[in-house]
Write a protein that holds these residues in place. Structure first.
Motif, short mmCIF file in Angstrom:
data_model
loop_
_atom_site.label_atom_id
_atom_site.label_comp_id
_atom_site.label_asym_id
_atom_site.label_seq_id
_atom_site.Cartn_x
_atom_site.Cartn_y
_atom_site.Cartn_z
N MET A 119 0.84 -1.10 0.02
CA MET A 119 0.02 0.12 -0.04
C MET A 119 0.84 1.15 -0.20
N ALA A 138 0.16 3.79 -1.78
CA ALA A 138 -0.75 4.85 -2.09
C ALA A 138 -0.97 5.88 -0.89
N VAL A 151 -3.41 7.52 0.75
CA VAL A 151 -4.88 7.37 0.98
C VAL A 151 -5.34 8.76 1.65
N ALA A 152 -6.31 9.51 1.36
CA ALA A 152 -6.80 10.65 2.04
C ALA A 152 -7.57 10.07 3.28
N ASN A 198 -12.46 8.49 6.07
CA ASN A 198 -12.60 7.42 5.02
C ASN A 198 -12.11 6.30 5.78
N PRO A 199 -12.64 5.11 5.16
CA PRO A 199 -12.17 3.98 6.05
C PRO A 199 -10.66 3.61 5.70
N GLY A 224 2.56 -1.41 4.48
CA GLY A 224 2.20 -0.28 4.42
C GLY A 224 3.40 0.65 4.41
N PHE A 225 2.99 2.14 4.33
CA PHE A 225 3.89 3.08 4.19
C PHE A 225 3.47 4.15 5.20
N VAL A 264 4.54 8.40 5.92
CA VAL A 264 5.25 9.59 5.83
C VAL A 264 5.07 10.42 7.27
N GLU A 265 6.14 10.75 7.74
CA GLU A 265 6.00 11.41 9.07
C GLU A 265 6.90 12.80 9.08
N LYS A 280 2.26 2.02 13.65
CA LYS A 280 1.36 1.52 12.34
C LYS A 280 1.37 0.03 12.07
N1 CTP Z 1 -3.73 3.86 4.36
C1 CTP Z 1 -4.98 3.21 4.20
N2 CTP Z 1 -6.10 3.91 4.28
C2 CTP Z 1 -6.36 5.16 4.78
C3 CTP Z 1 -5.14 5.75 4.92
C4 CTP Z 1 -3.98 5.23 4.81
O1 CTP Z 1 -4.85 1.95 3.56
N3 CTP Z 1 -7.47 5.68 4.86
C5 CTP Z 1 -2.64 3.24 4.23
C6 CTP Z 1 -1.55 4.05 3.31
O2 CTP Z 1 -1.75 3.29 1.99
C7 CTP Z 1 -0.18 3.70 3.94
C8 CTP Z 1 -0.38 3.66 5.20
O3 CTP Z 1 -1.94 3.51 5.50
O4 CTP Z 1 0.18 2.32 3.67
C9 CTP Z 1 -0.36 5.08 6.05
O5 CTP Z 1 -0.77 5.13 7.10
P1 CTP Z 1 -1.79 6.05 7.92
O6 CTP Z 1 -1.83 5.66 9.36
O7 CTP Z 1 -2.66 6.50 7.04
O8 CTP Z 1 -0.53 7.26 7.68
P2 CTP Z 1 -1.23 8.85 7.91
O9 CTP Z 1 -2.36 9.19 7.18
O10 CTP Z 1 -0.06 9.70 8.00
O11 CTP Z 1 -1.68 8.56 9.65
P3 CTP Z 1 -1.65 9.58 10.76
O12 CTP Z 1 -1.94 10.88 10.19
O13 CTP Z 1 -2.19 8.79 11.83
O14 CTP Z 1 0.06 9.49 10.90
#
Ligand code: CTP
Length: 423
Positions: free
Chosen positions: A293, A295, A297-298, A329-330, A352-353, A355-356, A367
């Motif tokens: 994953m 992407a 994802v928003a 979003n889910p 998973g990825f 970004v911090e 995560k």
């Molecule tokens: N991801 C997902 N579905 C989402 C959001 C993220 O599947 N609605 C996946 C991304 O593809 C990625 C990972 O989860 O592999 C990222 O984790 P996420 O917790 O979403 O990172 P952030 O959005 O940066 O979360 P946070 O704000 O909690 O740090």
């Protein structure tokens, strides 16, 4: 007494699988000898025949020699109509010997009307063809046009024909090369391919990759998005295909071309990405061996989509601030991680990825645990957007490994870990 020395060099085709395809010509009997040469060189040989080939040599001869049933049916129920694809995944090289004038014509047209032609279209590795026909058929302008097309396409290696006596005693250019010569061309082709060719340790695996941003529409002209360019996910998809995997790439809106041998599914929003993943992964997640994953994802989308473009308030009217209501979003990956845990499955391997902007390893570990995945690739937001290189930390249950490299090399490092989990 000096110890006896023994040559321990592996035979030249050890570990290789060759799809040996026969089409209908008298020279087919020579392909039985070719099968023997390939087997003696350590190859696994999968015999494939067209309907007319079996008029010239018996299936039992080849299946007995190769210890594998001859494949001759596109619709063999064992493969669910996908015999050509299974075979292409397995074969390091496809050889068509003899290749009739009719087969050359079909290859030149890219037809898929029997198993051999379909295999040639979907093959991943090199294809060697050894034409054999009456000299007048070879010299015919239609055949020569087909040969010129195939040479220009550059997808096949033609071996022969040579001058000599053909079936009816006529002498001319059209005789198939001797098995030893075809064998030598196969060994040479595979040797050349290996030098600089990537490993094929993901052959037969289905790797699903998501890449790019998701964008969440507010109205027909405005959206919420993020800065992901998709390069990392596309690099993973490209590297996985080069290593032999079947790859499905679910991509948000990006300006990148589809890597070779990758099936791309374009989506826009997080919910569309979720539907695409449901389709490829299947209800019990049985559809994939690994999911990466990448992407971005928003996490939120507008609570409502406005079908008409939203107008700004008139000057002088109240409302110089605008509040947009968002709903969550889910979390696609977390949901898949939870389903996999519930089903007590080890597959798909989940990556998973993260970004911090700080505390990269600690957040990546969190995560890993929260989303119940096998690996989290963390990178700092300062690096990574749009460039070809990246600096990441690959975090698994067994530790965290920093890596500074090109996105392609990082993709291979991720795939190394996936391959070893799948082994
Ligand atoms: N991801 C997902 N579905 C989402 C959001 C993220 O599947 N609605 C996946 C991304 O593809 C990625 C990972 O989860 O592999 C990222 O984790 P996420 O917790 O979403 O990172 P952030 O959005 O940066 O979360 P946070 O704000 O909690 O740090």
């Amino acid at each position: 007494m000096a110890p006896m020395s023994r040559t321990s060099e592996a035979p030249p085709l050890a570990g290789r699988t060759i799809a040996l395809c026969l089409t209908g010509g008298i020279a087919a009997y020579k392909s039985v000898l070719l099968a023997r040469l390939l087997l003696q060189a350590g190859a696994t040989v999968q015999p494939v025949m067209t309907a007319s080939a079996s008029r010239f040599v018996g299936k039992v001869t080849l299946s007995g020699l190769c210890a594998r049933p001859v494949l001759d049916d596109m619709w063999d129920p064992k493969f669910g109509g996908e015999a050509h694809v299974s075979l292409a995944d397995e074969a390091d090289l496809v050889v068509i010997a003899p290749t009739t004038a009719d087969m050359l014509a079909r290859l030149a047209q890219g037809r898929a009307d029997d198993l051999v032609a379909a295999l040639a279209l979907v093959a991943r590795g090199p294809i060697v063809v050894a034409p054999a026909m009456h000299p007048r058929m070879w010299a015919h302008p239609s055949t020569q046009r087909n040969v010129a097309t195939l040479r220009a396409d550059g997808r096949l290696r033609l071996v022969g024909p040579v001058v000599g006596p053909v079936a009816n005693g006529d002498v001319g250019l059209g005789r198939m090369c001797e098995p030893e010569e075809i064998f030598a061309a196969i060994v040479e082709t595979l040797t050349l391919e290996t030098q600089g060719a990537p490993r094929r340790d993901l052959a037969g695996r289905h790797v699903v990759v998501t890449a790019g941003p998701t964008v969440e529409d507010l109205d027909p002209v405005r959206f919420l998005g993020n800065r992901s360019t998709g390069k990392m996910g596309f690099a993973v998809a490209e590297a996985a295909a080069a290593r032999g995997a079947r790859v499905s790439l679910v991509a948000g809106p990006v300006a990148l071309s589809t890597p070779r041998d990758v099936a791309r599914i374009d989506v826009r929003s997080a919910l569309e990405m979720q539907r695409a993943l449901d389709d490829v992964l299947g209800p019990a997640l049985e559809g994939a061996d690994a999911l990466v994953m990448a992407a971005a994802v928003a996490d939120y989308r507008p609570a409502a989509f406005q079908a008409e473009k939203a107008k700004k308030p008139r000057e002088g009217q109240a409302g110089d601030a605008l509040t947009i209501e968002l709903v969550q979003n889910p979390d696609l990956l977390a949901a898949i991680g939870a389903r996999r845990a519930q089903a007590q499955r080890a597959r798909p391997v989940l990556v998973g990825f993260a970004v911090e902007t700080r505390d990269l390893v600690a957040y990546a570990r969190k995560k890993l645990h929260d989303k119940r995945v096998d690996l989290v690739v963390g990178n700092l937001a300062a690096h990574g957007f749009g460039g070809d290189d990246d600096e990441v930390v690959i975090v698994g249950a067994d530790g965290a490994e920093p890596l500074r490299a090109s996105k392609r090399a990082i993709a291979d490092a991720i795939l190394d870990r996936i391959a070893s989990r799948l082994a």
